[in-house]
Design a protein around this motif. Structure first.
Motif, short mmCIF file in Angstrom:
data_model
loop_
_atom_site.label_atom_id
_atom_site.label_comp_id
_atom_site.label_asym_id
_atom_site.label_seq_id
_atom_site.Cartn_x
_atom_site.Cartn_y
_atom_site.Cartn_z
N ARG A 194 0.84 -1.20 0.00
CA ARG A 194 0.00 0.00 0.00
C ARG A 194 0.87 1.25 0.00
NH1 ARG A 194 -3.75 1.41 5.13
NH2 ARG A 194 -5.05 3.03 4.26
N HIS A 195 1.89 1.25 0.84
CA HIS A 195 2.79 2.41 0.93
C HIS A 195 3.52 2.64 -0.39
CE1 HIS A 195 2.99 1.73 5.56
NE2 HIS A 195 1.84 2.25 5.18
N ASP A 196 3.88 1.56 -1.08
CA ASP A 196 4.57 1.68 -2.37
C ASP A 196 3.65 2.17 -3.47
OD1 ASP A 196 6.84 0.75 -1.13
OD2 ASP A 196 6.71 -1.28 -1.95
N LEU A 197 2.37 1.90 -3.36
CA LEU A 197 1.40 2.31 -4.37
C LEU A 197 1.05 3.80 -4.25
CD1 LEU A 197 -0.59 1.27 -6.58
CD2 LEU A 197 -2.23 0.90 -4.74
N ILE A 198 1.10 4.33 -3.07
CA ILE A 198 0.65 5.71 -2.82
C ILE A 198 1.42 6.75 -3.64
CG2 ILE A 198 0.52 7.50 -1.04
CD1 ILE A 198 -0.40 5.23 0.86
N PRO A 199 2.76 6.71 -3.73
CA PRO A 199 3.45 7.73 -4.54
C PRO A 199 2.98 7.74 -6.00
CG PRO A 199 5.03 6.60 -3.16
CD PRO A 199 3.73 5.86 -3.03
N ALA A 258 0.53 11.36 6.12
CA ALA A 258 -0.05 10.16 6.74
C ALA A 258 0.74 8.92 6.35
CB ALA A 258 -1.52 10.03 6.33
N ARG A 259 1.20 8.84 5.11
CA ARG A 259 2.00 7.69 4.66
C ARG A 259 3.30 7.62 5.44
NH1 ARG A 259 6.37 7.12 0.98
NH2 ARG A 259 6.52 5.01 0.15
N ASN A 260 3.99 8.75 5.60
CA ASN A 260 5.25 8.77 6.33
C ASN A 260 5.04 8.37 7.80
OD1 ASN A 260 6.59 9.53 4.02
ND2 ASN A 260 6.55 11.70 4.52
N SER A 261 3.95 8.84 8.37
CA SER A 261 3.63 8.49 9.75
C SER A 261 3.34 6.99 9.88
CB SER A 261 2.41 9.30 10.22
OG SER A 261 2.01 8.90 11.48
N ALA A 262 2.61 6.45 8.91
CA ALA A 262 2.28 5.02 8.94
C ALA A 262 3.53 4.16 8.76
CB ALA A 262 1.26 4.70 7.85
N MET A 263 4.45 4.61 7.95
CA MET A 263 5.67 3.81 7.72
C MET A 263 6.58 3.78 8.94
SD MET A 263 6.58 4.75 3.77
CE MET A 263 8.00 3.66 3.71
N LEU A 319 -4.13 7.21 7.53
CA LEU A 319 -3.80 7.10 6.12
C LEU A 319 -5.01 6.72 5.29
CD1 LEU A 319 -1.75 7.11 3.81
CD2 LEU A 319 -1.09 4.80 4.46
N SER A 320 -5.83 5.82 5.79
CA SER A 320 -7.05 5.42 5.07
C SER A 320 -7.97 6.62 4.85
CB SER A 320 -7.80 4.34 5.83
OG SER A 320 -7.07 3.15 5.83
N GLY A 321 -8.09 7.45 5.87
CA GLY A 321 -8.92 8.66 5.74
C GLY A 321 -8.37 9.61 4.69
N ALA A 322 -7.05 9.81 4.70
CA ALA A 322 -6.42 10.70 3.72
C ALA A 322 -6.56 10.13 2.31
CB ALA A 322 -4.94 10.91 4.07
N LEU A 323 -6.41 8.83 2.17
CA LEU A 323 -6.59 8.20 0.85
C LEU A 323 -8.03 8.32 0.37
CD1 LEU A 323 -4.45 4.95 1.11
CD2 LEU A 323 -4.08 6.87 -0.43
N GLY A 324 -8.97 8.20 1.29
CA GLY A 324 -10.38 8.36 0.94
C GLY A 324 -10.65 9.74 0.37
N ARG A 325 -10.05 10.77 0.99
CA ARG A 325 -10.21 12.14 0.46
C ARG A 325 -9.54 12.28 -0.90
NH1 ARG A 325 -9.25 12.80 5.82
NH2 ARG A 325 -7.08 13.41 5.59
#
Length: 186
Positions: free
Chosen positions: A46-51, A74-79, A94-100
């Motif tokens: 998931r983290h690799d897909l976000i960028p 959020a990704r950096n915090s999750a990692m 991170l899920s919330g930020a991705l939803g937005r």
């Protein structure tokens, strides 16, 4: 003489029970560790897909910088999160930020029609489903482990051997947001 054999027999039985309980707890503990590692694998994907997702959205929604920055933060915090509780809280953020971020596609028809964005959105949805399944497996493993250390005869010596209850992968503070009924207005 026969009482000596009886006492020796009882001691042997107790030792065998202790070994069996210890080995069972070790196996349950390893299952918990393995299931958390499975979650880590899914989260890494998931983290690799976000960028890639952010780069795709950037071209269409450049003025939505705040949303993009929220996802990156959020990704950096999750990692960097450690342990089930901290990882759970960071991943929920991170899920919330991705939803937005995904919701932005509704405002940009060209982005919504972009094949790369659609593929990334499909991959993200698939990964989210795998993460949910991994979390359920982890929580089941934690439940079995916690039950195992509380059952007899293991409960007599589990703490002595270093077996302590483990944390569930829980929604924590964000539970009330997830469980809230969405408001529909026309």
């Amino acid at each position: 003489m026969s009482t000596g054999w009886i006492v020796l027999g009882v001691i042997v039985v107790l030792i065998v029970l202790a070994f069996a309980a210890y080995n069972r707890l070790v196996a349950l503990s390893q299952r918990v560790n393995q299931s958390f590692a499975d979650i880590d694998v899914q989260l890494k994907q998931r983290h690799d897909l976000i960028p890639n997702l952010i780069e795709t959205v950037k071209g269409y929604a450049a003025h939505e910088r705040g949303t993009l920055d929220d996802v990156i933060k959020a990704r950096n915090s999750a990692m960097s999160a450690q342990g089930p509780a901290q990882v759970g809280a960071a991943e929920n953020q991170l899920s919330g930020a991705l939803g937005r971020l995904i919701a932005l596609s509704e405002a940009y028809p060209d982005l919504k029609a972009n094949a790369n964005f659609q593929q990334l959105q499909t991959e993200l949805s698939d990964i989210e489903n795998k993460i949910a399944a991994s979390r359920r497996f982890f929580n089941n493993a934690v439940s079995e482990y916690n039950t195992g250390i509380q059952q007899m005869p293991a409960a007599l010596f589990a703490g002595t051997f270093g077996f302590h209850p483990k944390e569930f992968f829980d929604l924590g503070e964000t539970r009330k947001d997830v469980e809230a009924v969405p408001q529909v207005k026309f």
